[in-house]
Structures are given as C-alpha cells and as structure tokens.
Design a protein around this motif. Structure first.
Motif, PDB file in Angstrom:
ATOM      1  N   GLU A 172      50.889 107.114  55.973  1.00 16.81           N
ATOM      2  CA  GLU A 172      51.548 108.238  56.644  1.00 16.81           C
ATOM      3  C   GLU A 172      51.926 107.859  58.075  1.00 16.81           C
ATOM      4  N   LYS A 173      51.029 107.201  58.786  1.00 15.17           N
ATOM      5  CA  LYS A 173      51.317 106.787  60.164  1.00 15.17           C
ATOM      6  C   LYS A 173      52.443 105.773  60.190  1.00 15.17           C
TER       7      LYS A 173
ATOM      8  N   ASP B  20      46.243 107.713  55.141  1.00 16.70           N
ATOM      9  CA  ASP B  20      46.433 107.883  56.584  1.00 16.70           C
ATOM     10  C   ASP B  20      47.267 106.740  57.164  1.00 16.70           C
ATOM     11  N   LYS B  21      46.966 105.506  56.756  1.00 16.38           N
ATOM     12  CA  LYS B  21      47.720 104.347  57.249  1.00 16.38           C
ATOM     13  C   LYS B  21      49.173 104.417  56.802  1.00 16.38           C
TER      14      LYS B  21
ATOM     15  N   LYS C 247      46.979 113.856  47.949  1.00 17.01           N
ATOM     16  CA  LYS C 247      48.388 113.477  48.102  1.00 17.01           C
ATOM     17  C   LYS C 247      49.225 114.382  47.224  1.00 17.01           C
TER      18      LYS C 247
ATOM     19  N   LYS D 123      41.721 107.904  51.102  1.00 15.11           N
ATOM     20  CA  LYS D 123      42.152 108.720  52.247  1.00 15.11           C
ATOM     21  C   LYS D 123      42.588 107.834  53.409  1.00 15.11           C
ATOM     22  N   THR D 124      41.843 106.768  53.663  1.00 14.95           N
ATOM     23  CA  THR D 124      42.197 105.838  54.740  1.00 14.95           C
ATOM     24  C   THR D 124      43.542 105.184  54.469  1.00 14.95           C
ATOM     25  N   ARG D 125      43.770 104.789  53.224  1.00 14.23           N
ATOM     26  CA  ARG D 125      45.056 104.193  52.846  1.00 14.23           C
ATOM     27  C   ARG D 125      46.185 105.201  53.053  1.00 14.23           C
TER      28      ARG D 125
END
Length: 157
Positions: A145-146, A142-143, A55, A138-140
């Motif tokens: 950002e989407k 991505d969520k 990030k 990374k999953t957090r």
C-alpha cells in the motif's frame, strides 16, 4: 526399456509455486474466517464466519468455502512466510480442503475461491488475527500500500 513401476506416481505437480509475496499481491480478497463446530462431509459448502477482512471489500458475515471437517491433517509445519501448502493439500488435487472444526483460517481469495494456486498456502490455519502468518500478510499489505501510494503520479497543476 523402462517399466512404469520405476517412475514415481504424483497425484499433483505444478511448474511453480508462487511465493507468499505474489500470493498476497494477486489475491483480490483476504479474510480471516472461523469454521463452524459442525461436521461437514467432502465437497460441502462450509459457511465460515468472517472474523476480519485484510484486503478488499467484503460485507457479508459469512464466506462459503468448499471443503470438509470430518478429517483434518493439521496446520502448516513450515516457517512463516509459508512457501508450501499445509499437510491436507500435499496429496490428492494439490489443495487443502480439510478444515478444523472451530478453527481459524486465513483465506487468500481470487475469483471468489481460495483454490487458485496449487500447492500454495492459500487457506492456512491460524490462531487468530495475531498469528505470525496473519501478521506477515498484514505487513506485506502495508508495504504494498505504501509503495503504491508513493508511485501515484502527481496531478498537473
């Protein structure tokens, strides 16, 4: 009458430890770094090699973190997502400033330091970029950002 001996002595206490979601969201920079194979005494700037930027924007090859490698209390013993600091931060000033020589660490950085949320998992040891904690972060990201891109207002035509 109460005697002081009846009260527990705490070196550190906080009203609230932010959950992992808040830590990731409030971090300005998130890095995976590798600590050099050198012994550093207490309160020394350790020049860690940057392995990955998750990030933010960071172009330097190293990140300076205050800490030491003369003693290491071990990685976090709690399940991912971490909700508490690793053993090195469970005493003293509420921050884990001990680092494993040659170890990898995920740093959640705010205002140029990983030491901004007491008793929180802001500088945890990881096994590399495929570590469960790194994958969770990374999953957090991505969520988040989407969600942010979906919430962007449409431009008038």
């Amino acid at each position: 009458m109460y005697l002081a001996a009846n009260w527990p002595v705490l070196a550190c206490s906080v009203d609230r430890i932010p959950p992992a979601t808040e830590l990731v969201d409030q971090s300005e920079l998130i890095l995976v770094v590798r600590i050099p194979e050198e012994r550093y005494a207490s309160s020394t700037n350790i020049e860690a090699s940057v392995v990955s930027t998750l990030k933010g924007t960071y172009t330097n090859a190293t990140f300076s973190v205050m800490g030491y490698t003369t003693q290491y209390d071990g990685p976090n013993d709690r399940p991912v997502p971490y909700d508490f600091v690793r053993p090195g931060g469970r005493h003293g000033d509420c921050f884990a400033t001990d680092y494993k020589m040659g170890g990898y660490f995920l740093l959640l950085i705010r205002k140029d330091t990983p030491y901004w949320a007491a008793l929180a998992p802001v500088n945890e040891e990881v096994t590399g970029t495929d570590d469960p904690w790194v994958i969770w972060v990374k999953t957090r990201l991505d969520k988040t950002e989407k969600k942010t891109s979906i919430e962007q207002p449409l431009s008038p035509r």
